[in-house]
Enzyme design. Structure first.
Site, mmCIF file in Angstrom:
data_model
loop_
_atom_site.group_PDB
_atom_site.id
_atom_site.type_symbol
_atom_site.label_atom_id
_atom_site.label_comp_id
_atom_site.label_asym_id
_atom_site.label_seq_id
_atom_site.Cartn_x
_atom_site.Cartn_y
_atom_site.Cartn_z
ATOM 1 N N CYS A 1 -14.398 35.702 -37.380
ATOM 2 C CA CYS A 1 -13.895 34.350 -37.615
ATOM 3 C C CYS A 1 -13.470 33.747 -36.287
ATOM 4 O O CYS A 1 -12.688 34.346 -35.544
ATOM 5 C CB CYS A 1 -12.717 34.400 -38.589
ATOM 6 S SG CYS A 1 -11.958 32.780 -38.853
ATOM 7 N N CYS B 1 -9.442 33.062 -36.192
ATOM 8 C CA CYS B 1 -8.386 34.094 -36.143
ATOM 9 C C CYS B 1 -8.887 35.456 -35.678
ATOM 10 O O CYS B 1 -8.120 36.421 -35.685
ATOM 11 C CB CYS B 1 -7.723 34.217 -37.511
ATOM 12 S SG CYS B 1 -8.785 34.925 -38.787
ATOM 13 N N CYS C 1 -24.194 39.962 -43.489
ATOM 14 C CA CYS C 1 -23.734 41.059 -44.325
ATOM 15 C C CYS C 1 -22.218 41.150 -44.132
ATOM 16 O O CYS C 1 -21.751 41.503 -43.052
ATOM 17 C CB CYS C 1 -24.447 42.330 -43.868
ATOM 18 S SG CYS C 1 -24.200 43.740 -44.926
ATOM 19 N N CYS D 1 -7.264 33.367 -42.542
ATOM 20 C CA CYS D 1 -6.831 32.029 -42.107
ATOM 21 C C CYS D 1 -7.345 30.886 -42.961
ATOM 22 O O CYS D 1 -6.925 29.747 -42.782
ATOM 23 C CB CYS D 1 -7.222 31.796 -40.654
ATOM 24 S SG CYS D 1 -8.998 31.548 -40.401
ATOM 25 N N CYS E 1 -12.347 32.576 -44.905
ATOM 26 C CA CYS E 1 -11.747 33.717 -44.243
ATOM 27 C C CYS E 1 -10.474 34.114 -44.982
ATOM 28 O O CYS E 1 -9.612 33.265 -45.250
ATOM 29 C CB CYS E 1 -11.425 33.375 -42.785
ATOM 30 S SG CYS E 1 -10.575 34.704 -41.904
#
Length: 136
Positions: A101, A104, A124, A56, A53
């Site tokens: 995510c 976060c 995707c 984070c 991510c």
């Protein structure tokens, strides 16, 4: 693909995120935008490693599950579901499954049921929501 997950949720204000992220990234990961097809940094990128991510650092995907879907966005057939949450998205007058995510709440993209085996799924993902770490 099971990986450990950080139990602490990362919570920041929109102003804090806006100060930390470039405007184009902020609009995608915090405002649920999307990058134009075939323009993302990782769309035609196939080095061995891990995708995390951008906001984070949570591990999201491994490079060995990445494939060319022809969609114009980085696509994976498997994900680290301990760090990804699915939500129903009814924007743009259609129903899709958004992926965010879990650590976060960053918008990553969408998952579709038209991917290759063994999962039949296509995660995707916007390149702007990812950071890449080389396989060591």
């Amino acid at each position: 693909m099971a990986e450990s997950v950080n139990e602490e949720k990362i919570v920041k204000s929109e102003d804090e995120w806006q100060q930390e992220l470039p405007e184009d990234v902020f609009n995608i990961v915090r405002k649920k935008g999307t990058e134009r097809a075939f323009t993302g940094k990782y769309e035609k990128f196939y080095e061995p490693g891990e995708y995390h991510c951008r906001c984070c650092g949570a591990l999201l995907f491994h490079s060995d599950t990445k494939y060319d879907s022809g969609s114009g966005w980085p696509s994976f057939y498997d994900a680290n579901m301990s760090n990804i949450e699915e939500k129903t998205d009814v924007s743009w007058m259609m129903q899709r499954t958004e992926i965010i995510c879990r650590q976060c709440d960053a918008h990553l993209g969408h998952v579709f049921e038209d991917g290759p085996q063994p999962t039949g799924l296509r995660y995707c993902v916007n390149s702007a929501s990812l950071s890449f770490k080389d396989k060591e």
